[in-house]
Design an enzyme around this catalytic site. Structure first.
Site: not given
Ligand code: GLY
Length: 319
Positions: A183, A212
């Protein structure tokens, strides 16, 4: 309206490792007197545009059905307004769509088809997020790991159902969760003391379609409040959603902890869940102090201010 910090700090920007080469874009905006919001959006966009980043934006690694689904959010610490999108399949800059959600809609979070309809109405162009790399990587990985499916490989729905039935998805997913995600986190403070935090991801590789993570969940993967600071997370989003990690870091700082103590406490909270999965957090307070913490490895992040010539590498703590 939330006012800026009492002390004016030098405008600055920090980002995760994958933002290193892009921080100069944000710092140029800050140097010209631009807003933290513009600096964060432009920096995250540049990471999303990079096809060599396989965990964010264009070229992001796909879900179980071979489709890339993007999540992103942006939060303005001056107003506490936020915008987010999730499961976006045909637009490469979800951070900019998220900003439009914040600025042009009465909502905070739009998902899937609705987010795409909104993006189109705002003038964003549809595109194919697949690259040769992510297609080949997906096919090689699936064929290698699940050769037994044979001809079913082409029949996606059966394939998915078969996979869930036979491969104990939860355990498989926990193994993937250790490494197969990434990310981008970017946090900036501008000359007015306004703080903005941006987060964008393609989420967990081979995630269930529709999964999500924390990146578009305000309070979990992203939070900004001029009175305190900004915080963002990477790693297994399911854990930070359960803990409201980004908002917790802000609350810990508000209660008197330093930015370093707040980050470390947030990771201790993750560890206390005793679940599989790496989590890292990145934060800045409104005096310009920065820190990161992780339960996976010593976290590295990058810093630039308006006087920097190059990104400075900074280390946080392994907790
Ligand atoms: N931290 C990114 C996700 O869990 O999609």
């Amino acid at each position: 309206m939330i006012k800026g910090g009492i002390m004016r700090v030098k405008p600055m920007i920090i980002g995760t490792r994958n933002a290193r080469e892009m921080l100069h874009i944000g710092v140029e905006i800050l140097r010209d007197g631009g807003s933290a919001l513009d600096a964060v959006e432009a920096t995250v966009r540049a990471v999303e545009d990079n096809p060599l980043d396989f965990t964010v934006g264009y070229g992001g690694l796909p879900n179980l059905l071979g489709e890339t689904e993007l999540d992103a959010s942006i939060m303005d610490g001056r107003t506490l307004r936020a915008g987010a999108v999730a499961a976006v399949k045909h637009f490469k800059n979800p951070i900019s769509i998220a900003r439009k959600v914040m600025e042009e809609s009465p909502h905070v979070l739009l998902v899937g088809e609705g987010a795409e309809l909104f993006a189109e109405s705002m003038g964003f162009k549809r595109c194919d997020l697949r690259t040769d790399h992510n297609r080949k990587f997906y096919e090689a990985f699936v064929k290698d790991k699940i050769p037994e499916l044979g001809d079913e490989f082409a029949r996606w729905r059966n394939y998915l159902m078969e996979y869930i039935r036979n491969y104990r998805l939860r355990e498989w997913y926990e193994r993937l969760s250790m490494e197969h995600h990434g990310t981008v986190n970017v946090i900036a403070i501008d000359s007015r003391g306004d703080i903005c935090t941006g987060v964008s991801t393609s989420g967990l590789f081979l995630k269930l379609p529709g999964r999500v993570g924390d990146s578009p969940i305000i309070g979990a993967g992203n939070y900004a409040d001029n009175r305190v600071g900004g915080a963002a997370c990477t790693g297994r989003g399911e854990l930070t959603i359960r803990l409201s990690t980004a908002r917790s870091i802000i609350a810990y700082m508000k209660a008197g902890m330093s930015v370093a103590e707040a980050c470390m406490q947030a990771i201790r909270d993750v560890n206390a869940l005793e679940e599989t999965g790496g989590v890292s957090c990145l934060a800045m307070d409104n005096r310009g102090n920065t820190y990161a913490a992780s339960n996976r490895r010593t976290p590295i992040y990058y810093y630039m201010d308006v006087d920097s010539e190059a990104p400075e590498e900074r280390k946080g703590s392994l907790v």
